[in-house]
Design a protein around this motif. Structure first.
Motif: not given
Length: 292
Positions: A233, A242, A249, A253, A257
């Motif tokens: 991160y 990616q 992680y 997201d 996200k």
């Protein structure tokens, strides 16, 4: 009865804290993983629907999830042995009678553990900079072309592995030093009298005596490395292409996200199941090795 009652009175505060801050959130997260908890449900709880195991089915069909799982397994498979090897080597050196300034080196090697990831990541980003980094400068002096350590998908994860090992091995080193100091010196003295070499002393005295400590360290390291998040991160933001996205992680997201909280909770439980299986296998192998 009075002894048992007194014991429960002493244990009760700790059990209350564990139940309040561990079991209750875990149960709540599992419940959320069975729903379509998202941004709309945050706005109005009436939009929340029970979907059963649909989140789990969706995740198992996502290539992005399997890619993140592969990156995490790669990180664990490479990082855990390197970390144990580095920490055990450092512990053996610092526990040796020939070592000098032991308090200084123990503090210096343990310092990265208590230093924030962000501060360390800034330094490593500079060291591994493609044009101005010291690592590429040293490689250029022997004729090696500069490597884009954090910008190349083939080199980004190995660089993060080295960073994680360097930052965390000091913690295991302290545990190994404690294990080494608990081994009776009489065993080594008797082995030296019998003419045992240093390697034979390590193989037949040090290694078997450190077996419980090694099992503890391997389990702690495995659990920590499965939770890879801060390093990619801060250093690569999941890139390049990616290639450094871990399971945590990916969960971040999903939850923060895209606001798919139910899906993120499902990711957390799938990771928990995987860690539980690996930990159980480690315990089984440790007990089997102890019996043989």
């Amino acid at each position: 009865m009075k002894v048992e009652r007194a014991a429960w009175c002493f244990v009760a505060p700790a059990l209350l804290v564990i139940g309040l801050f561990f079991f209750v959130p875990v149960i709540a997260a599992f419940g959320a993983s069975l729903t379509d908890f998202d941004l709309y449900a945050l706005a109005d709880i009436r939009n929340l629907r029970f979907v059963g195991f649909a989140n789990y089915q969706r995740l198992l069909q996502l290539p992005e999830f399997w890619d993140a799982l592969g990156h995490t397994l790669y990180f664990v498979a490479a990082g855990v042995p390197l970390s144990i090897f580095a920490s055990l080597t450092a512990a053996l050196l610092l526990n040796s009678k020939l070592a000098r300034c032991k308090p200084f080196f123990r503090t210096a090697l343990f310092a990265p553990v208590v230093t924030t990831v962000v501060a360390m990541a800034v330094i490593w980003n500079y060291l591994f900079h493609t044009r101005y980094g010291w690592v590429n400068y040293a490689l250029s002096s022997i004729g090696v072309h500069p490597i884009d350590w954090l910008g190349d998908p083939h080199w980004a994860m190995p660089t993060i592995i080295l960073f994680a090992v360097w930052k965390n091995f000091g913690y295991n080193m302290i545990i190994f030093i404690a294990g080494l100091q608990s081994i009776p010196e009489d065993l080594y003295e008797a082995a030296r009298i019998d003419g045992a070499s240093y390697w034979q002393q390590f193989r037949f005295i040090t290694w078997p005596s450190l077996a419980p400590t090694l099992l503890l360290v391997s389990m702690l390291t495995m659990a920590g490395y499965f939770q890879l998040f801060a390093e990619p991160y801060v250093m690569t933001q999941g890139g390049p292409l990616q290639s450094t996205v871990s399971v945590l992680y990916f969960m971040y997201d999903e939850g923060f996200k895209w606001w798919r909280v139910g899906s993120a909770s499902a990711v957390a439980f799938l990771l928990f199941v995987l860690m539980f299986i690996v930990a159980t296998l480690q315990l089984w192998l440790g007990r089997r090795g102890g019996n043989t």
